[in-house]
Scaffold this motif. Sequence first.
Motif, mmCIF file in Angstrom:
data_model
loop_
_atom_site.group_PDB
_atom_site.id
_atom_site.type_symbol
_atom_site.label_atom_id
_atom_site.label_comp_id
_atom_site.label_asym_id
_atom_site.label_seq_id
_atom_site.Cartn_x
_atom_site.Cartn_y
_atom_site.Cartn_z
ATOM 1 N N ALA A 31 29.096 -37.021 38.141
ATOM 2 C CA ALA A 31 27.931 -36.752 38.999
ATOM 3 C C ALA A 31 28.308 -36.176 40.366
ATOM 4 N N PRO A 32 29.310 -36.716 41.066
ATOM 5 C CA PRO A 32 29.626 -36.154 42.382
ATOM 6 C C PRO A 32 30.271 -34.768 42.324
ATOM 7 N N TRP A 33 30.702 -34.359 41.150
ATOM 8 C CA TRP A 33 31.347 -33.047 40.995
ATOM 9 C C TRP A 33 30.353 -31.927 40.745
ATOM 10 N N MET A 34 29.078 -32.266 40.542
ATOM 11 C CA MET A 34 28.059 -31.268 40.222
ATOM 12 C C MET A 34 27.426 -30.700 41.490
ATOM 13 N N THR A 35 27.023 -29.440 41.410
ATOM 14 C CA THR A 35 26.349 -28.818 42.553
ATOM 15 C C THR A 35 24.876 -29.214 42.601
ATOM 16 N N GLN B 127 26.242 -27.417 36.411
ATOM 17 C CA GLN B 127 27.054 -26.556 37.265
ATOM 18 C C GLN B 127 27.941 -27.462 38.107
ATOM 19 N N VAL B 128 29.227 -27.149 38.082
ATOM 20 C CA VAL B 128 30.246 -27.978 38.704
ATOM 21 C C VAL B 128 30.807 -27.265 39.933
ATOM 22 N N LYS B 129 31.146 -28.042 40.954
ATOM 23 C CA LYS B 129 31.810 -27.490 42.132
ATOM 24 C C LYS B 129 33.158 -26.909 41.695
ATOM 25 N N PRO B 130 33.514 -25.726 42.189
ATOM 26 C CA PRO B 130 34.733 -25.054 41.722
ATOM 27 C C PRO B 130 35.992 -25.918 41.776
ATOM 28 N N GLU B 131 36.107 -26.735 42.788
ATOM 29 C CA GLU B 131 37.314 -27.555 42.937
ATOM 30 C C GLU B 131 37.387 -28.716 41.944
ATOM 31 N N HIS B 132 36.329 -28.928 41.166
ATOM 32 C CA HIS B 132 36.305 -30.039 40.209
ATOM 33 C C HIS B 132 36.201 -29.581 38.747
ATOM 34 N N ASP C 115 31.272 -16.140 31.841
ATOM 35 C CA ASP C 115 31.068 -15.359 33.060
ATOM 36 C C ASP C 115 31.217 -16.166 34.348
ATOM 37 N N ASP C 116 31.083 -17.485 34.252
ATOM 38 C CA ASP C 116 31.132 -18.335 35.441
ATOM 39 C C ASP C 116 31.762 -19.665 35.038
ATOM 40 N N ALA C 117 33.010 -19.861 35.411
ATOM 41 C CA ALA C 117 33.776 -21.046 34.991
ATOM 42 C C ALA C 117 33.193 -22.355 35.491
ATOM 43 N N THR C 118 32.236 -22.308 36.405
ATOM 44 C CA THR C 118 31.630 -23.538 36.929
ATOM 45 C C THR C 118 30.383 -23.956 36.158
ATOM 46 N N ARG C 119 29.956 -23.149 35.199
ATOM 47 C CA ARG C 119 28.741 -23.453 34.431
ATOM 48 C C ARG C 119 29.102 -23.923 33.020
ATOM 49 N N PHE C 120 28.444 -25.009 32.622
ATOM 50 C CA PHE C 120 28.709 -25.626 31.326
ATOM 51 C C PHE C 120 27.387 -25.937 30.632
ATOM 52 N N VAL C 121 27.462 -25.996 29.303
ATOM 53 C CA VAL C 121 26.357 -26.498 28.489
ATOM 54 C C VAL C 121 26.955 -27.503 27.514
ATOM 55 N N GLN D 226 38.411 -28.484 36.485
ATOM 56 C CA GLN D 226 39.404 -29.042 35.556
ATOM 57 C C GLN D 226 39.185 -30.531 35.334
ATOM 58 N N GLU D 227 38.803 -31.256 36.380
ATOM 59 C CA GLU D 227 38.508 -32.680 36.230
ATOM 60 C C GLU D 227 37.279 -32.888 35.343
ATOM 61 N N PHE D 228 36.279 -32.030 35.516
ATOM 62 C CA PHE D 228 35.075 -32.110 34.697
ATOM 63 C C PHE D 228 35.422 -31.881 33.226
ATOM 64 N N ILE D 229 36.255 -30.883 32.970
ATOM 65 C CA ILE D 229 36.660 -30.595 31.590
ATOM 66 C C ILE D 229 37.381 -31.793 30.991
ATOM 67 N N ALA D 230 38.295 -32.396 31.731
ATOM 68 C CA ALA D 230 39.047 -33.550 31.223
ATOM 69 C C ALA D 230 38.119 -34.733 30.938
ATOM 70 N N ALA D 231 37.206 -35.020 31.841
ATOM 71 C CA ALA D 231 36.266 -36.128 31.637
ATOM 72 C C ALA D 231 35.333 -35.842 30.462
ATOM 73 N N SER D 232 34.910 -34.601 30.332
ATOM 74 C CA SER D 232 34.004 -34.226 29.240
ATOM 75 C C SER D 232 34.709 -34.268 27.891
ATOM 76 N N ARG D 233 36.009 -34.002 27.880
ATOM 77 C CA ARG D 233 36.770 -34.116 26.623
ATOM 78 C C ARG D 233 36.751 -35.562 26.133
ATOM 79 N N LEU D 234 36.962 -36.505 27.037
ATOM 80 C CA LEU D 234 36.928 -37.921 26.645
ATOM 81 C C LEU D 234 35.551 -38.315 26.117
ATOM 82 N N ASN D 235 34.502 -37.853 26.779
ATOM 83 C CA ASN D 235 33.141 -38.138 26.335
ATOM 84 C C ASN D 235 32.881 -37.514 24.963
ATOM 85 N N HIS D 236 33.323 -36.280 24.782
ATOM 86 C CA HIS D 236 33.183 -35.590 23.494
ATOM 87 C C HIS D 236 33.863 -36.374 22.375
#
Length: 98
Positions: free
Chosen positions: A79-83, A9-14, A45-51, A16-26
């Motif tokens: 890590a700092p972007w997660m709730t 679960q990611v903080k709402p303000e992060h 249902d919740d844009a801040t939750r990822f699997v 898009q950054e999480f998605i970009a970083a996860s794309r590179l990891n993917h």
Amino acid sequence: MQVTMVHVQVKPEHVQEFIAASRLNHEASIREPGNRRFDVLQSADDATRFVLYEAYAATEDAIAHKNTAHYLVWRDTVAPWMTATRVGVSYNGLFPPG
């Protein structure tokens, strides 16, 4: 096959950054030896939750993933972007066969 589902679960303000970083990891993870699948999923249902759905041919391949440069960069960056701390749940893949 070794499968791990990582719940994040990611903080709402992060988000898009999480998605970009996860794309590179993917993109780097799918090139690893033994990788069968590496999906990044966002809740409808919740844009801040990822699997993250990570499938490797063997446990050793999944362990090796945790030592790659791209994983370590992703881990430290997001890590700092997660709730809360991410939660990984391991499964033995049955079908399709490894």
